[in-house]
Structure formats: C-alpha cells, structure tokens
Design a protein around this motif. Sequence first.
Motif, PDB file in Angstrom:
ATOM      1  N   ILE A  74       0.841  -1.208   0.000  1.00  0.00           N
ATOM      2  CA  ILE A  74       0.000   0.000   0.000  1.00  0.00           C
ATOM      3  C   ILE A  74       0.871   1.251   0.000  1.00  0.00           C
ATOM      4  O   ILE A  74       0.608   2.214  -0.723  1.00  0.00           O
ATOM      5  CB  ILE A  74      -0.942  -0.003   1.220  1.00  0.00           C
ATOM      6  N   PRO A  84      -5.340   3.332  -2.111  1.00  0.00           N
ATOM      7  CA  PRO A  84      -5.508   2.032  -1.459  1.00  0.00           C
ATOM      8  C   PRO A  84      -6.460   1.098  -2.176  1.00  0.00           C
ATOM      9  O   PRO A  84      -6.320  -0.120  -2.083  1.00  0.00           O
ATOM     10  CB  PRO A  84      -6.019   2.398  -0.056  1.00  0.00           C
ATOM     11  N   CYS A 108      -7.965  -1.422   3.757  1.00  0.00           N
ATOM     12  CA  CYS A 108      -6.828  -0.767   3.104  1.00  0.00           C
ATOM     13  C   CYS A 108      -6.924   0.750   3.244  1.00  0.00           C
ATOM     14  O   CYS A 108      -5.919   1.427   3.489  1.00  0.00           O
ATOM     15  CB  CYS A 108      -6.762  -1.159   1.630  1.00  0.00           C
TER      16      CYS A 108
END
Length: 255
Positions: A74, A84, A108
């Motif tokens: 990420i 993300p 995320c």
Amino acid sequence: MAEKDGSNRPYYKRRKRPTIRCGCRAQFFLKSDDGLRFEINDFVEGHNHELVDAKDMHFVRSNRELTHVQQDIIYEMSSLNLGPVKAFNIMRTKFGGFEEVGATKDDCKNFKYNMVFVPFTAIDNHCRNVTVGAALLSSESIESYSWLLKVFLDYSGIAPKVGAALCNNEDFKCKICDTVWTNAISQSDFKTQWELIMKEYDIETNKWLCDMFEMRYDWIPAYYMDEPLSGLMRTTSRSESENHFFVKLLTHSYH
C-alpha cells in the motif's frame, strides 16, 4: 395478493422463499425472579451448522488483518500515486482472489487514512458555505473533539457570545435548547419563553442574542413550520452538505 375462495373468505398467497431453517437447537436462556439479577437457566452450545460459510470467512473481523507485506504494498503504491483501492485490486489479482487478501478495501483505506477529517463550516455574507478550517483527529472520542474545539477557538480568537459562565451552565443550555430547537411551540410561546430566559439570566442587552432574536424568522422552527417541506429543513443541513462534498472529493481521490 388477496383472492377469494368458494367460501367468500379472502386468503393470501404467500411468496415461496427458500427456507434457512436447519433445526439448530443452540440456545441461551436467562431467568430472573426480581428483574434485577439474572441466572443462566439453559444453555445449549452446539450448532448443527457452520456459523459462517467458508466463502465468507474473509469478511469476519477476526480474519481481516493486513500483513506487513501488504502494508508495504500500500505504501509503495501510494508513492506511485495509486490509492488504497487500486492497491487492493492489485493484491487481489496477485494473491488469487478477494478471499486470499485477508482484508477488504475499507481495511486498506483505514490503514492508510486512519484519521478523522473534521471541517469547520461558516456562512458568508451571501449565505454560502465557507470552509474556515479543518483538522485530522486520530479518534472520534469526546475528548478529541473537545480538545479540537478549544484549540480552534484559541487560534481564531473567537470568544463565547454569551460568556464562558453561561456556556458551561447546563441549566441555561437545557432551557435555551428546549425553547429554540423544537417545533412543538407556537411563535407567541417561543417569544414568551425567550424573554423569560433572557430576563432570568440577565442577558436582555446581549447584542449577539438580540441580533439572533431579530433574525428568528430565518432559523427558529416555530416561524417556518408551516412552510412546504419544512420538515426536511434541519440546522445540520449545511454541515451535512459540506460533509457530502468532502466525501465525494476524498472518494474520488482514492481511485
């Protein structure tokens, strides 16, 4: 849909729905004699089925965790200006499916943007929203918001319009809120209650309150409750509109 049979009595056709009953006897019963203290009366722990389908196991919170490798991915994607969501899609392809990632798109997002965005909205002379400040908080606790409001007031130099003593007076705040934020009283009742509160707390000459009272037709529910669709009008409408704008902006930037 209701129909009638030969007896002239209406009956209803039921939609056919797939049953999810499986005869599971798992149960938990509590018993109380006085309504205050409870004791376990019966407990059957065993289930005759899986609690979560295997294909949905990756949605369970206990199974959702980003590994150090995924966190690094990420971060690396963000250095390439990839958000993300795109990082999640790349991991999904690389690892072989949603269930193999071990986290969701929101996980995320939360990992990278683990902050709460708080905008401060004011109204200009043309009655338009103006963002006069914003902050990022690490939590949505009362303590965090209290700290933020205090810092904002100190920084902006804005002093309480009715004085610190009344701002911290719970009785005053309850009375003024019960009078202002209700559509259950008439205009004449509002005016009477307002004047009584001003007299009780000796703030009849407070300039800001006098100005707000003069503008009562624009913001006091009792004065616009008969307007069409007035039930949709809320004091939070401006902030909700501003929040919607930022949500759209940030959601777009994720991609």
